[in-house]
Design a protein around this motif. Structure first.
Motif, PDB file in Angstrom:
ATOM      1  N   ALA A 199     -78.665 -68.561  42.423  1.00  0.00           N
ATOM      2  CA  ALA A 199     -78.535 -69.889  41.826  1.00  0.00           C
ATOM      3  C   ALA A 199     -78.677 -70.976  42.884  1.00  0.00           C
ATOM      4  CB  ALA A 199     -77.193 -70.008  41.110  1.00  0.00           C
ATOM      5  N   PHE A 200     -77.988 -70.831  44.011  1.00  0.00           N
ATOM      6  CA  PHE A 200     -78.088 -71.838  45.062  1.00  0.00           C
ATOM      7  C   PHE A 200     -79.488 -71.863  45.676  1.00  0.00           C
ATOM      8  CE2 PHE A 200     -73.435 -71.997  45.069  1.00  0.00           C
ATOM      9  CZ  PHE A 200     -73.219 -73.345  45.332  1.00  0.00           C
ATOM     10  N   ALA A 201     -80.119 -70.699  45.806  1.00  0.00           N
ATOM     11  CA  ALA A 201     -81.470 -70.656  46.366  1.00  0.00           C
ATOM     12  C   ALA A 201     -82.450 -71.421  45.481  1.00  0.00           C
ATOM     13  CB  ALA A 201     -81.925 -69.199  46.527  1.00  0.00           C
ATOM     14  N   VAL A 202     -82.311 -71.304  44.172  1.00  0.00           N
ATOM     15  CA  VAL A 202     -83.185 -72.059  43.265  1.00  0.00           C
ATOM     16  C   VAL A 202     -82.925 -73.552  43.401  1.00  0.00           C
ATOM     17  CG1 VAL A 202     -83.759 -72.472  40.840  1.00  0.00           C
ATOM     18  CG2 VAL A 202     -83.424 -70.139  41.650  1.00  0.00           C
ATOM     19  N   VAL A 203     -81.671 -73.944  43.568  1.00  0.00           N
ATOM     20  CA  VAL A 203     -81.361 -75.365  43.763  1.00  0.00           C
ATOM     21  C   VAL A 203     -82.067 -75.892  45.003  1.00  0.00           C
ATOM     22  CG1 VAL A 203     -79.521 -77.024  44.263  1.00  0.00           C
ATOM     23  CG2 VAL A 203     -79.162 -75.257  42.548  1.00  0.00           C
ATOM     24  N   VAL A 204     -82.033 -75.132  46.102  1.00  0.00           N
ATOM     25  CA  VAL A 204     -82.727 -75.547  47.320  1.00  0.00           C
ATOM     26  C   VAL A 204     -84.226 -75.625  47.087  1.00  0.00           C
ATOM     27  CG1 VAL A 204     -83.241 -74.911  49.714  1.00  0.00           C
ATOM     28  CG2 VAL A 204     -80.932 -74.621  48.816  1.00  0.00           C
ATOM     29  N   ALA A 205     -84.777 -74.644  46.359  1.00  0.00           N
ATOM     30  CA  ALA A 205     -86.215 -74.627  46.103  1.00  0.00           C
ATOM     31  C   ALA A 205     -86.656 -75.815  45.250  1.00  0.00           C
ATOM     32  CB  ALA A 205     -86.604 -73.317  45.414  1.00  0.00           C
ATOM     33  N   VAL A 206     -85.863 -76.175  44.272  1.00  0.00           N
ATOM     34  CA  VAL A 206     -86.237 -77.275  43.371  1.00  0.00           C
ATOM     35  C   VAL A 206     -86.032 -78.627  44.032  1.00  0.00           C
ATOM     36  CG1 VAL A 206     -85.643 -78.427  41.200  1.00  0.00           C
ATOM     37  CG2 VAL A 206     -85.806 -75.934  41.285  1.00  0.00           C
ATOM     38  N   ARG A 207     -84.934 -78.791  44.729  1.00  0.00           N
ATOM     39  CA  ARG A 207     -84.576 -80.090  45.283  1.00  0.00           C
ATOM     40  C   ARG A 207     -85.223 -80.368  46.630  1.00  0.00           C
ATOM     41  NH1 ARG A 207     -82.929 -84.161  43.019  1.00  0.00           N
ATOM     42  NH2 ARG A 207     -81.416 -84.697  44.638  1.00  0.00           N
ATOM     43  N   GLY A 208     -85.624 -79.332  47.348  1.00  0.00           N
ATOM     44  CA  GLY A 208     -86.207 -79.546  48.662  1.00  0.00           C
ATOM     45  C   GLY A 208     -85.189 -79.325  49.764  1.00  0.00           C
ATOM     46  N   PRO A 209     -85.662 -79.082  50.991  1.00  0.00           N
ATOM     47  CA  PRO A 209     -84.759 -78.705  52.080  1.00  0.00           C
ATOM     48  C   PRO A 209     -83.831 -79.808  52.555  1.00  0.00           C
ATOM     49  CG  PRO A 209     -86.991 -79.006  52.905  1.00  0.00           C
ATOM     50  CD  PRO A 209     -87.074 -79.087  51.414  1.00  0.00           C
TER      51      PRO A 209
END
Length: 502
Positions: free
Chosen positions: A335-345
């Motif tokens: 879940a957190f990895a998808v948040v990083v992927a969607v929102r950007g680094p």
């Protein structure tokens, strides 16, 4: 008596500690290569833990018991700590390469935290266990404060305040745990986990107080109510990859510590009360959240309640609690990895509204997040989460704690509301937006000067105003690997977990 040190038993600790030292030397000497070194060090730690798991060995032993004990469960926990460290480094790689965060300090602190996790996995006495917990937690205070990851204009909690909140509550909880360990030692004269007891005779009440304080101190690490208030603020104020580590590795350390003591101490009623409060408060407050990371934080509070419910029954529930924790940390990481992927680094977690239509624009990311949410809710296709909840409920029923199993089931139903809401939002179409065009030529002379409102296509408008951030390869790899592991765990037969968890 001459005591010998078995260096083979310490291989995982050497690998984790050596990674921290290697990263520090590379940063000082060359100023680069720290990220590959951190990832390779994590892989070396995994290899050492697997080797020790295949050939168990112990060290720092007295006449009867050891302070460093290996076994299948310790190997699984050590491997998971190292894997989570590698995953967080992968999520952070784009930000580190861009100079948004200092790579040397970040990788060193994360490797030091990994070393603390390894110590927790193999701890054979209370002092070693508490030292491992603090070694895991201390670097996270600094990592939380690295707020250069995200712009400040939309952050509700700054990194500095989040770090201070985390530090103060952690120090208090550690003091409580140490006091509990001291009272237990005063009552029984033992600290080794294998013979841990509350004692008997005139000092038994002192031992009971020590056991309660020890559980309360460790409960902070899993964000159990009423020691939970730090979690949402800290997660939201920290960089998202660090929040992922807090929600997974840090919580895993707390679960392992609690499991080590509750199976030998009579703390069932206290842990049961903590479980009911934690899962209920976590789920009810999560219903009202609009920020993504805060929702995941309150969700992780509720998930900790399910783990505590299994621990309430003592040794009979420890395998179910450990299995649930293993599934939970993998799902939470996805879940957190998808948040990083969607929102950007370099961005924060954003609001839930920022994820509207993600499943339409980036189907594979939407599918990964739905898999994670379904697993956390205990629904197909998240079979890992379903298996975990069934395991906990079965352990409670078999131990005669049917009322607590009913509370777990009721809270799981409450949680469906916000998990399904987020999953539906991923595939919802953007609402039509009225766009004023004051300068459009009027169709008739009588309408000159009027304002004409055109309804833009919602998907085109969103693409123009909220462009999708390209997903870095390391982040995409982290999502793909974690998602694959989640699917594999969901289909893993029961006997595999029985063998791994003893």
């Amino acid at each position: 008596m001459t005591q010998t040190v078995n260096h083979f038993a310490l291989l995982p600790l050497y690998a984790a500690g050596g990674t921290a030292l290697l990263v520090l030397v590379l940063e000082l000497a060359f100023g680069r290569f720290v990220l590959p070194a951190g990832i390779l060090g994590g892989l070396a730690t995994i290899g050492a833990a697997v080797a020790l798991g295949l050939r168990p060995a112990s060290t720092f032993c007295g006449p009867e018991h050891c302070s460093w004990v290996s076994g299948p469960q310790a190997a699984v926990v050590a491997v998971l700590f190292a894997a989570l460290t590698i995953g967080v480094l992968a999520l952070s790689a784009p930000a580190l390469r861009a100079g948004i965060a200092p790579p040397g300090e970040f990788c060193f602190l994360l490797a030091a935290a990994m070393a603390g996790g390894v110590v927790i996995a193999y701890a054979g006495d209370l002092i070693t266990l508490i030292v491992g917990l603090e070694t895991l937690t201390l670097p996270l205070y600094v990592l939380v404060g690295l707020r250069r990851f995200a712009p400040r204009e939309r952050v509700t909690t700054t990194g500095a305040s989040a770090a201070v909140t985390f530090f103060l509550v952690s120090v208090i909880s550690t003091a409580i745990a140490l006091l509990g360990a001291a009272l237990l030692f005063a009552s029984t004269g033992v600290l080794h986990l294998a013979v841990l007891t509350e004692g008997s005779g005139p000092l038994a009440p002192l031992g009971a107080v020590g056991a309660a304080l020890l559980v309360i101190g460790f409960a902070f690490k899993v964000a159990a109510v009423p020691l939970h208030a730090w979690a949402p603020a800290t997660y939201d104020g920290a960089p998202v990859p660090v929040a992922a580590y807090l929600s997974t590795a840090s919580k895993l350390g707390g679960v392992v510590a609690l499991a080590a003591v509750v199976q030998r101490l009579d703390t069932g009623p206290l842990v049961a009360v903590l479980a009911v409060l934690t899962m209920t408060v976590g789920n009810l407050v999560a219903l009202r959240q609009t920020r993504t990371v805060r929702l995941l934080a309150w969700s992780s509070v509720a998930q900790a309640g399910y783990i505590l419910a299994a621990l309430a029954v003592g040794s009979a529930g420890v395998p179910a609690a450990i299995a649930y924790a293993l599934f939970f940390v993998v799902l939470e990481f996805v879940a957190f990895a998808v948040v990083v992927a969607v929102r950007g680094p370099s961005a924060d977690g954003g609001d839930l509204a920022d994820f509207r239509g993600v499943g339409r624009g980036q189907p594979w990311l939407g599918a990964a997040l739905v898999l994670a949410l379904a697993g956390l809710a205990g629904l197909p296709p998240g079979l890992a989460g379903l298996f975990a909840k069934v395991t906990v409920i079965a352990a409670l029923i078999n131990a005669g704690w049917g009322w607590l199993a009913a509370v777990v089931a009721l809270n799981a139903l409450i949680a469906l509301a916000y998990y399904l809401r987020v999953a539906a939002l991923l595939y919802a179409r953007s609402e039509p937006v009225g766009v004023p065009f004051a300068d459009l030529p009027a169709p008739e002379p009588a309408a000159t000067g009027s304002t004409v409102t055109a309804v833009a296509d919602p998907d085109l408008l969103r693409a123009a105003t909220h462009p999708r951030v390209p997903v870095p390869r390391t982040v995409a790899a982290a999502v793909a690997v974690a998602g694959t592991i989640t699917v594999v765990l969901g289909f893993a037969p029961q006997w595999i977990f029985d063998a791994l968890l003893g």
